[in-house]
Design an enzyme around this catalytic site. Structure first.
Site, PDB file in Angstrom:
ATOM      1  N   HIS A 107      -2.429   0.819   6.949  1.00 14.22           N
ATOM      2  CA  HIS A 107      -2.699   0.840   5.591  1.00 14.22           C
ATOM      3  C   HIS A 107      -3.139   2.347   4.882  1.00 14.22           C
ATOM      4  O   HIS A 107      -3.621   3.355   5.835  1.00 14.22           O
ATOM      5  CB  HIS A 107      -4.200  -0.019   5.361  1.00 14.22           C
ATOM      6  CG  HIS A 107      -4.550  -0.191   4.023  1.00 14.22           C
ATOM      7  ND1 HIS A 107      -3.725  -1.310   3.434  1.00 14.22           N
ATOM      8  CD2 HIS A 107      -5.449   0.131   3.087  1.00 14.22           C
ATOM      9  CE1 HIS A 107      -4.139  -1.199   2.026  1.00 14.22           C
ATOM     10  NE2 HIS A 107      -5.111  -0.601   1.962  1.00 14.22           N
TER      11      HIS A 107
ATOM     12  N   CYS B 182       0.784  -1.184   0.065  1.00 14.86           N
ATOM     13  CA  CYS B 182      -0.066  -0.044   0.208  1.00 14.86           C
ATOM     14  C   CYS B 182       0.855   1.348   0.211  1.00 14.86           C
ATOM     15  O   CYS B 182       0.530   2.091  -0.858  1.00 14.86           O
ATOM     16  CB  CYS B 182      -1.022   0.106   1.051  1.00 14.86           C
ATOM     17  SG  CYS B 182      -0.183   0.010   2.885  1.00 14.86           S
TER      18      CYS B 182
ATOM     19  N   HIS C  92      -6.162   1.404  -3.886  1.00 13.22           N
ATOM     20  CA  HIS C  92      -5.139   0.864  -2.694  1.00 13.22           C
ATOM     21  C   HIS C  92      -4.485  -0.453  -3.476  1.00 13.22           C
ATOM     22  O   HIS C  92      -4.954  -1.173  -4.471  1.00 13.22           O
ATOM     23  CB  HIS C  92      -5.752   0.858  -1.379  1.00 13.22           C
ATOM     24  CG  HIS C  92      -6.752  -0.271  -1.400  1.00 13.22           C
ATOM     25  ND1 HIS C  92      -6.841  -1.312  -0.183  1.00 13.22           N
ATOM     26  CD2 HIS C  92      -7.635  -0.692  -2.270  1.00 13.22           C
ATOM     27  CE1 HIS C  92      -7.940  -1.986  -0.564  1.00 13.22           C
ATOM     28  NE2 HIS C  92      -8.517  -1.600  -1.505  1.00 13.22           N
TER      29      HIS C  92
END
Length: 104
Positions: free
Chosen positions: A64, A13, A76
């Site tokens: 994240h 990510c 993402h």
């Protein structure tokens, strides 16, 4: 891919966000927690495409990050073995885990 920073080998990510920003002339730290600390905070109501959205997937710590794409969606790299994709911020899973948004 965990630790990934290239299209050939896969992105994690924060590798995706770092490379995307670098391709547009902005220097971003490598890991999501450092990215979280580097930006200017933005409220969810003021999100613009290109802002980063940060999530806590466990232990109330940033783990994240994605790129806000507009229309309540973000881009993402979700996990190993899955490709880069869109996700809805209206999804209860992401709503519960959203910590903050940042602009660079």
């Amino acid at each position: 891919r965990w630790g990934g920073t290239t299209a050939e080998n896969g992105f994690d990510c924060s590798g995706l966000t770092m490379v995307s920003y670098r391709l547009n002339g902005l220097n971003l730290p490598r890991v999501s927690r450092s990215q979280f600390n580097a930006g200017k905070w933005v409220s969810k109501a003021n999100l613009r495409p290109g802002d980063l959205v940060f999530f806590a997937l466990s232990a109330n710590k940033v783990s994240h990050v994605g790129i806000y794409a507009g229309q309540n969606r973000f881009i993402h790299s979700p996990s190993s073995g899955k490709g880069v994709s869109y996700a809805s911020m209206a999804n209860p899973y992401w709503q519960r885990r959203l910590i903050a948004a940042g602009r660079f």
